[in-house]
Design a protein around this motif. Structure first.
Motif, PDB file in Angstrom:
ATOM      1  N   SER A  74      10.176  -4.167   6.135  1.00  0.00           N
ATOM      2  CA  SER A  74       8.779  -4.000   6.518  1.00  0.00           C
ATOM      3  C   SER A  74       8.682  -3.975   8.038  1.00  0.00           C
ATOM      4  O   SER A  74       9.663  -4.174   8.764  1.00  0.00           O
ATOM      5  CB  SER A  74       7.923  -5.146   5.958  1.00  0.00           C
ATOM      6  N   LEU A 132       9.327   3.770   6.411  1.00  0.00           N
ATOM      7  CA  LEU A 132       8.210   3.040   7.006  1.00  0.00           C
ATOM      8  C   LEU A 132       7.484   3.968   7.965  1.00  0.00           C
ATOM      9  O   LEU A 132       8.090   4.745   8.690  1.00  0.00           O
ATOM     10  CB  LEU A 132       8.708   1.801   7.754  1.00  0.00           C
ATOM     11  N   ASP A 160       3.620   0.211   4.903  1.00  0.00           N
ATOM     12  CA  ASP A 160       3.797  -1.090   5.526  1.00  0.00           C
ATOM     13  C   ASP A 160       5.108  -1.751   5.124  1.00  0.00           C
ATOM     14  O   ASP A 160       5.751  -2.387   5.955  1.00  0.00           O
ATOM     15  CB  ASP A 160       2.629  -1.997   5.130  1.00  0.00           C
ATOM     16  N   ARG A 161       5.482  -1.618   3.844  1.00  0.00           N
ATOM     17  CA  ARG A 161       6.666  -2.313   3.364  1.00  0.00           C
ATOM     18  C   ARG A 161       7.286  -1.520   2.222  1.00  0.00           C
ATOM     19  O   ARG A 161       6.593  -0.906   1.413  1.00  0.00           O
ATOM     20  CB  ARG A 161       6.291  -3.718   2.893  1.00  0.00           C
ATOM     21  N   GLU A 181      -2.075  -5.377   4.274  1.00  0.00           N
ATOM     22  CA  GLU A 181      -1.140  -6.425   3.917  1.00  0.00           C
ATOM     23  C   GLU A 181      -1.495  -7.005   2.557  1.00  0.00           C
ATOM     24  O   GLU A 181      -2.652  -7.240   2.237  1.00  0.00           O
ATOM     25  CB  GLU A 181      -1.177  -7.531   4.980  1.00  0.00           C
ATOM     26  N   GLU A 235       3.619  -9.838   7.015  1.00  0.00           N
ATOM     27  CA  GLU A 235       4.526  -9.857   8.168  1.00  0.00           C
ATOM     28  C   GLU A 235       3.853 -10.376   9.420  1.00  0.00           C
ATOM     29  O   GLU A 235       4.496 -10.912  10.311  1.00  0.00           O
ATOM     30  CB  GLU A 235       5.111  -8.457   8.422  1.00  0.00           C
TER      31      GLU A 235
END
Length: 998
Positions: free
Chosen positions: A40, A638, A643-644, A664, A673
């Motif tokens: 991430s 990414l 994001d991840r 998130e 993160e």
């Protein structure tokens, strides 16, 4: 939909960062059996757990070995954290390896530097606001680099990451970064201009800060995120981007768990930039006296001591000091009263006034000085320090800042006077600085002006419409040279007066002038053509205006959707504040060295903070590997929207990846993160450092409250006592019995000799009307006109003075005391007791005020036994000094005080435990008879001593040495041909602080 496992290739290379005890890893490769990894944005490294079959027995991947993994379109570079054997597996060849990507090494390095710290300097006299930096390469020498404009964030990142350790690509000797990082500030091309094109202020890593915390801090303060963009060619590439930018992801056919929508990001739409306190240089602030008015009746301490003499009660006798038994001339009582006056506090004197005359209220002062209540001050200190010197902004003074009621920016900081908010005086602190040059346009009007382009220094600019005691108006001038018209005119013009700022604490701060400032219409009067001090003068507080710099509200700048509905945030920026000059024409900002205003700088910061997306793409998907897809095209990198990515591959479950979009995820799934990065910042601090940062605030320094005060205050005492342009010593005395009338200037005062067995009699003069022949001791002449005969006053007995003389006399005639039958208040020609020499003719028989040289001998006989000299040089047992009369200087030998002579070879002292003999040697110092070596007889320990305070040859502008008061004792000095002997005046042999050299 069918699935298939992707073969994950793992390449092993040598350790990129060796550590003690590590063994080198030979290059190799293997194929994984299964893998689960998560990667991430952020400074936290991506991780993976790899299960694989070892190619041979006893196979192991060295801890710290460099690993690269190729998973479809993904390429990851990192290190082996651990490699363990799975017990019970067939032939012991199945192993589990823990992998972290190269961001792991961000935690291995610390950086030492500082950037964009505010600094102020005078360049060619002009005050310039600039910035200073310590680059990592300059930390070991703490060398500062200065720039007019702040460094932008990308410049700071380049300086930190570019200081590589020696041996790495592009490394330098002493570098602190141990990995060959490269960096991309464009978000992989999404932001061609870069995402760090703005300054980050007051960034300090001089105590050391971990590299991942630095990168996380920069990302946090700029609204960006950082990731690792490794490739086979460049594995060490850090990339920075802003989240939420780009084209929304499409859902491919080989995906499930599809989620799509939008959500609030948590980022603000409105930001307030908070800086340091704004500084306003306010022109022409009206000032008022900052002391209790009752104290003005005591112009000098002697007047206060006289009041105590008559008012206070001696605790030993239960009577007032003026009723001391066996003290007919008040000598004992006045000394005791003086001692009591020196120790009495303001509060005690208020109580005494209330008990004796019920008027103590006019002496009450509830403010503070030197961080303590003034009521606890010694009254003598109050008189010498605050009276006629302490001024504060007038209660009527109103101040408006540059903040409009709606929090908008007033014309870029240049709002006209009156448009800001009114700030109460207790909210303002006087700063010890000027923002720009101040000068006085017209001394008659008192108007002041400023110029931001000309030199500036000092703590402010104050003017008084009066005159300063100790100023050139009163220095080194005789009565005949003094211009009364000039003096009167001086009180009608505004004059600059230097001052200090009391920095002691609460309430409205105040200033203390270096010299007392007074206003009087009748302080100096003309008598017989001479200008003299009037003992009955009335003093008043002069008008005072000052240009002062005030610390006011904190700098505040709001940008965004305010006052509409908004989500707010705040950014604290050290060193950022408005500095403006306030005059009747409005506000004029003093810009930074690069020419920009504080609001412009704040706007740049706010604009970059508001670039963050307020709404994020919400959702994600699970992407499943389709064997019909080329392996090297499987995988979602990414990006600003991604994001991840979590990747899993196994023989049973196949290969898939879980992709999360920008927003998130909540904590029940994983820790965002951002929180991981924030923990990274906290983990890099020293124990307790985070708490200290929270509690830290600016502390006000306690300025020295007594600097320059005692010596300067003496000027007022001398002036009020009557010393106008006269450096001769004056003696305090009084009349017994008291005279309920005034004495004219130049009145001759006399006393009788003190008779044995009659203590405390004939120690002070009698009124002229009571003089008899027995009163043949000359005490001096009055130096002020209209002297109060019922109060103590000062007289002059040596040097040139104004004295009443009865004619006829010619210039150069000796004059002295009369026989007591007539002319008791004046000198007469060839008087029975010689006093001096007259310096002017008097044709008739009238008593006239003329100049007389006192103490230079009359009728060829020394008239006085005490004389003032000026030091020239020193010999073994005597001093060569000068007697000064007008422009004539005569060298005279004067014996040193016996204890200070160079002929003393030894001295035996009994300190209580037995006699000790000290031996002294002077020749060690090349006949410098004011220094010596001293040691105890029989002991090797040696001390170096000098006479302290020393005699100085030419300490003043008139090229005259230290003043020496000497007594005429003739042959008693013990030195042939030397009749004068100097008084010690507090001088003594003192050990040198530095005993290493003579």
């Amino acid at each position: 939909m069918s699935t298939k496992n992707i073969s994950v290739q793992v390449q092993i290379a040598t350790q990129p960062r060796m550590f003690p005890g590590a063994t080198a890893q030979s290059p190799a490769q293997f194929v994984t059996q299964s893998l689960a990894g998560s990667f991430s944005w952020g400074t936290q490294p991506g991780t993976a757990t790899i299960v694989y079959i070892a190619p041979t027995a006893n196979w192991v991947v060295a801890t710290g070995a460099l690993l690269t993994m190729t998973i479809g379109a993904h390429f990851f570079a990192g290190v082996c954290i651990s490699d363990v054997e799975n017990q019970g597996s067939a032939e012991g060849l199945i192993r589990t390896l823990q992998f972290k990507d190269l961001r792991e090494f961000l935690q291995w390095d610390y950086t030492y530097c500082a950037f964009n710290k505010p600094d102020v300097i005078l360049v060619n006299g002009r005050r310039i606001k600039r910035y200073k930096h310590v680059y990592p390469a300059d930390f070991n020498t703490l060398t500062w680099t200065y720039t007019n404009s702040p460094l932008e964030a990308w410049e700071i990142i380049n300086a930190i990451l570019g200081y590589k350790a020696f041996g790495l690509l592009g490394g330098v000797v002493g570098g602190t970064v141990g990995s060959p990082w490269a960096w991309d500030l464009t978000g992989l091309g999404l932001f061609p201009e870069g995402v760090f094109n703005f300054p980050i202020y007051d960034y300090d890593c001089l105590n050391g800060k971990r590299l991942d915390a630095v990168m996380s801090d920069f990302s946090e303060r700029s609204g960006c995120v950082m990731g690792l963009a490794s490739s086979p060619e460049l594995p060490y590439v850090l990339t920075f981007t802003r989240k939420g930018y780009g084209v929304t992801i499409d859902f491919p056919e080989n995906s499930d768990n599809r989620r799509s929508g939008f959500a609030l990001s948590g980022h603000p739409t409105n930001v307030r930039i908070l800086g340091d306190r704004n500084l306003y240089q306010v022109m022409g602030v009206p000032m008022q006296a900052d002391w209790a008015s009752g104290w003005e009746q005591f112009l000098v301490f002697e007047q206060f001591a006289d009041d105590i003499y008559h008012r206070a009660t001696n605790p030993l006798t239960a009577a007032t000091y003026d009723q001391t038994p066996n003290d007919p001339e008040g000598y004992i009582g006045r000394q005791l009263a003086t001692a009591a006056a020196l120790s009495m506090t303001v509060q005690q004197y208020v109580d005494l006034r209330n008990a004796t005359s019920q008027d103590g209220a006019q002496f009450v002062d509830g403010r503070k000085f030197a961080a303590r209540f003034r009521m606890d001050m010694p009254a003598a200190l109050y008189i010498s320090t605050l009276l006629w010197r302490a001024f504060r902004p007038a209660d009527s003074f109103t101040f408006y800042n540059a903040v409009l009621a709606n929090n908008s920016v007033p014309n870029g900081g240049g709002a006209p006077l009156g448009l800001g908010l009114q700030v109460p005086l207790p909210s303002l602190d006087i700063a010890d600085k000027l923002l720009c040059k101040v000068f006085q346009n017209d001394p008659t009007s008192g108007l002041m002006n400023f110029d931001v382009t000309t030199p500036s220094d000092g703590n402010g600019f104050a003017i008084a419409k009066g005159y300063m005691v100790g100023a050139d108006l009163f220095k080194s001038i005789s009565s005949s040279q003094f211009s009364l018209n000039f003096f009167k005119n001086a009180s009608a013009v505004w004059q600059h007066v230097p001052f200090q700022i009391d920095d002691s604490g609460e309430e409205v701060r105040f200033i203390i002038f270096d010299e007392p400032v007074i206003l009087s219409e009748n302080l100096i009067v003309a008598v017989n053509g001479y200008n003299v001090i009037n003992a009955q003068a009335t003093l008043s507080v002069p008008p005072v205006n000052a240009t002062l710099t005030f610390e006011a509200e904190r700098f505040s700048y709001i940008q965004g959707t305010y006052p509409d509905v908004s989500k707010d945030s705040v950014e604290n920026v050290g060193g950022l504040n408005l500095e403006a000059v306030v005059s009747s024409d409005g506000y004029t900002e003093v810009p930074y060295a690069d020419g920009t205003s504080a609001f412009t700088k704040a706007s740049v910061i706010a604009t970059n903070l508001l670039l963050r997306q307020y709404i994020y793409s919400e959702g994600g998907l699970r992407l499943i590997y389709d064997p019909r897809t080329a392996i090297n095209s499987f995988g979602t990198p990414l990006s600003s929207l991604t994001d991840r990515v979590q990747i899993e591959t196994s023989p049973k479950g196949g290969t898939f990846e879980v992709v999360d979009l920008t927003n998130e995820r909540t904590r029940d799934t994983f820790e965002p993160e951002r929180e991981l990065d924030r923990k990274t910042q906290s983990n890099s601090l020293f124990p307790g450092q985070a708490e200290l940062r929270i509690q830290a605030e600016y502390a006000r320094k306690l300025a020295s409250a007594f600097r320059q005060l005692p010596g300067i205050r003496k000027a007022l005492s001398d002036l009020i006592a009557g010393q106008l342009g006269n450096d001769q010593p004056l003696t305090l005395t009084w009349l017994v019995p008291v005279l309920n009338a005034t004495l004219p200037v130049g009145t001759v005062l006399r006393r009788a000799q003190t008779m044995p067995g009659t203590p405390n009699t004939n120690t002070v003069p009698v009124p002229p009307a009571l003089v008899q022949a027995a009163h043949n001791i000359f005490m001096g002449v009055t130096v002020r006109d209209a002297e109060n005969g019922a109060k103590p006053f000062r007289v002059q007995s040596t040097g040139r003075a104004l004295a009443l003389v009865q004619g006829p006399v010619n210039n150069g005639d000796p004059v002295g005391l009369s026989d007591g039958s007539t002319s008791n208040n004046c000198l007469v020609k060839n008087g029975t007791t010689p006093v001096g020499i007259v310096r002017q003719d008097i044709a008739g028989s009238a008593v006239t005020l003329v100049e007389v040289d006192l103490g230079v001998g009359g009728a060829g006989t020394p008239a006085v036994t005490v004389q003032k000299f000026y030091y020239v040089s020193s010999d073994k047992d005597f001093i060569t000094a000068q007697m000064v009369s007008g422009d004539v200087r005569t060298n005279t030998k004067i014996a040193k005080p016996p204890a200070l002579r160079g002929s003393i070879a030894s001295k035996t002292i009994d300190a209580g435990s037995g006699p000790v003999t000290w031996l002294y040697k002077y020749q060690t110092f090349q006949n410098s008879w004011d220094s010596r070596a001293a040691q105890v007889e029989g002991q090797g320990l040696q001390y170096y001593q000098r006479i302290s305070p020393p005699w100085l040859a030419s300490p003043n502008e008139n090229n005259l040495g230290s003043i020496i008061i000497a007594d005429l004792i003739g042959g008693s000095t013990g030195i042939p041909g030397v009749g004068w002997q100097a008084r010690a005046d507090g001088r003594a042999w003192a050990n040198k602080k530095d005993q290493s050299t003579p």
